[in-house]
Design an enzyme around this catalytic site. Structure first.
Site, PDB file in Angstrom:
ATOM      1  N   VAL A   7       0.858  -1.182   0.000  1.00  0.00           N
ATOM      2  CA  VAL A   7       0.000   0.000   0.000  1.00  0.00           C
ATOM      3  C   VAL A   7       0.892   1.228   0.000  1.00  0.00           C
ATOM      4  O   VAL A   7       1.496   1.587   1.014  1.00  0.00           O
ATOM      5  CB  VAL A   7      -0.937   0.024   1.232  1.00  0.00           C
ATOM      6  CG1 VAL A   7      -1.856   1.232   1.162  1.00  0.00           C
ATOM      7  CG2 VAL A   7      -1.741  -1.270   1.314  1.00  0.00           C
ATOM      8  N   GLY A   8       1.012   1.879  -1.143  1.00  0.00           N
ATOM      9  CA  GLY A   8       1.864   3.043  -1.279  1.00  0.00           C
ATOM     10  C   GLY A   8       1.109   4.340  -1.100  1.00  0.00           C
ATOM     11  O   GLY A   8      -0.102   4.352  -0.840  1.00  0.00           O
ATOM     12  N   ILE A  12      -1.932   1.020  -4.888  1.00  0.00           N
ATOM     13  CA  ILE A  12      -1.690  -0.266  -4.259  1.00  0.00           C
ATOM     14  C   ILE A  12      -1.151  -1.211  -5.321  1.00  0.00           C
ATOM     15  O   ILE A  12      -1.703  -1.308  -6.417  1.00  0.00           O
ATOM     16  CB  ILE A  12      -2.966  -0.845  -3.632  1.00  0.00           C
ATOM     17  CG1 ILE A  12      -3.444   0.045  -2.478  1.00  0.00           C
ATOM     18  CG2 ILE A  12      -2.726  -2.273  -3.135  1.00  0.00           C
ATOM     19  CD1 ILE A  12      -4.736  -0.413  -1.847  1.00  0.00           C
ATOM     20  N   ILE A  95       8.274   1.155   6.813  1.00  0.00           N
ATOM     21  CA  ILE A  95       8.283  -0.293   6.635  1.00  0.00           C
ATOM     22  C   ILE A  95       8.658  -0.653   5.212  1.00  0.00           C
ATOM     23  O   ILE A  95       9.262  -1.707   4.955  1.00  0.00           O
ATOM     24  CB  ILE A  95       6.924  -0.904   7.043  1.00  0.00           C
ATOM     25  CG1 ILE A  95       7.046  -2.410   7.214  1.00  0.00           C
ATOM     26  CG2 ILE A  95       5.835  -0.533   6.052  1.00  0.00           C
ATOM     27  CD1 ILE A  95       7.986  -2.838   8.302  1.00  0.00           C
ATOM     28  N   ASP A  96       8.336   0.205   4.239  1.00  0.00           N
ATOM     29  CA  ASP A  96       8.718  -0.074   2.860  1.00  0.00           C
ATOM     30  C   ASP A  96      10.240  -0.065   2.711  1.00  0.00           C
ATOM     31  O   ASP A  96      10.814  -0.908   2.015  1.00  0.00           O
ATOM     32  CB  ASP A  96       8.083   0.943   1.912  1.00  0.00           C
ATOM     33  CG  ASP A  96       8.400   2.387   2.276  1.00  0.00           C
ATOM     34  OD1 ASP A  96       8.653   2.677   3.465  1.00  0.00           O
ATOM     35  OD2 ASP A  96       8.359   3.241   1.361  1.00  0.00           O
ATOM     36  N   ASP A 117      14.432   3.696  -4.379  1.00  0.00           N
ATOM     37  CA  ASP A 117      13.015   3.471  -4.681  1.00  0.00           C
ATOM     38  C   ASP A 117      12.428   4.768  -5.222  1.00  0.00           C
ATOM     39  O   ASP A 117      12.226   5.734  -4.486  1.00  0.00           O
ATOM     40  CB  ASP A 117      12.276   3.027  -3.422  1.00  0.00           C
ATOM     41  CG  ASP A 117      10.826   2.650  -3.697  1.00  0.00           C
ATOM     42  OD1 ASP A 117      10.436   2.603  -4.879  1.00  0.00           O
ATOM     43  OD2 ASP A 117      10.087   2.404  -2.727  1.00  0.00           O
ATOM     44  N   THR A 120       6.507   8.087  -5.348  1.00  0.00           N
ATOM     45  CA  THR A 120       6.052   9.412  -4.926  1.00  0.00           C
ATOM     46  C   THR A 120       7.208  10.171  -4.298  1.00  0.00           C
ATOM     47  O   THR A 120       7.452  11.346  -4.609  1.00  0.00           O
ATOM     48  CB  THR A 120       4.898   9.286  -3.919  1.00  0.00           C
ATOM     49  OG1 THR A 120       3.835   8.536  -4.516  1.00  0.00           O
ATOM     50  CG2 THR A 120       4.386  10.658  -3.525  1.00  0.00           C
ATOM     51  N   THR A 172       9.058  27.527 -21.413  1.00  0.00           N
ATOM     52  CA  THR A 172       8.778  27.258 -20.000  1.00  0.00           C
ATOM     53  C   THR A 172       8.520  25.768 -19.778  1.00  0.00           C
ATOM     54  O   THR A 172       9.042  25.168 -18.837  1.00  0.00           O
ATOM     55  CB  THR A 172       7.570  28.081 -19.525  1.00  0.00           C
ATOM     56  OG1 THR A 172       7.884  29.471 -19.635  1.00  0.00           O
ATOM     57  CG2 THR A 172       7.225  27.751 -18.077  1.00  0.00           C
TER      58      THR A 172
END
Length: 244
Positions: A7-8, A12, A95-96, A117, A120, A172
């Site tokens: 569960v990120g 998921i 925990i990840d 990793d 996000t 830009t």
């Protein structure tokens, strides 16, 4: 069979394992959690264990609802891990990150390991050749970099990920893509160079949702595996069963 679920912060991810082999991989939103797990268990009727790692808030009951079908296991900091933890605040270590460190320790014995990793957030975790977790770094991932430029400025647009044509942006939009993508690539390469200078023998593992996009842009040689967290979850669980 084992069903691992990560569960990120954004999505998921899940995978069904037969031994060390992934039979099928899944990616879905948190809202679809229970329905998706139910369908996976219906498809793979011999799944015996559901192993969960979570860095985002999800009701445990969403998983415990399947206790009549499988044994449910929540990986936590209190579990057995194949490394000793030298982190200054061990209870705050995600925990990840612990699962990734465990997977690297089990898969690459007697080596220094740097696990990157790219999701996000981008996390850097270092486990030395003596199986001691030493720490690492946390930085914004690609999506967060794009969003922050839009949210914390008055006029910069919100763009989606795109490979820059050059490090010199001629507009830009091109400048944003160059700054976000090239900036993170240079950051990762810079971290790798620092670790390589400090360690004579080190394995570099790149994983996460943006691993494949970033891997071909790095100058350093790495081992890219976008499924490494799910594989490490399976390995960590099997290690726990053998050592508890």
């Amino acid at each position: 069979m084992i069903l691992t679920v990560d569960v990120g912060n954004t999505q998921i991810k899940a995978a069904v394992f037969e031994g060390d082999t992934i039979l099928e991989r899944f990616v879905f939103d948190k809202k679809a959690l229970e329905k998706k797990i139910e369908k996976i268990l219906e498809k793979f009727e011999t799944i015996a264990h559901l192993v969960v790692s979570s860095v985002a808030y999800v009701e445990k009951q969403s998983f415990l609802a399947f206790e009549d079908k499988v044994k449910v296991h929540f990986v936590s900091n209190e579990d057995s891990f194949p490394f000793s933890n030298n982190y200054g605040t061990p209870k705050t270590l995600g925990i990840d990150r612990m699962v990734l460190a465990a997977g690297a320790t089990l898969l690459y014995p007697n080596q220094n390991r740097l696990i990157i990793d790219a999701g996000t957030c981008v996390t850097y975790d270092f486990v030395d050749e003596n199986n001691v977790y030493q720490g690492g770094a946390i930085a914004p991932g690609l999506r967060l970099r794009y969003e922050s430029l839009n949210q914390f400025t008055a006029k910069l647009p919100l763009l989606t990920l795109q490979s820059p044509e050059s490090y010199i942006g001629k507009s830009t939009a091109e400048s944003i893509h160059s700054g976000v993508v090239n900036g993170l690539v240079y950051e990762i390469d810079g971290f790798i160079d620092e670790y390589k200078a400090a360690c004579t023998k080190i394995i570099i593992i790149l994983t996460g949702g943006d691993a494949d996009f970033l891997a071909k842009r790095l100058k350093n040689t790495i081992f890219a595996n976008s499924n490494f967290l799910l594989e490490s979850l399976s390995q960590t669980f099997q290690y726990k069963i053998k050592n508890d």
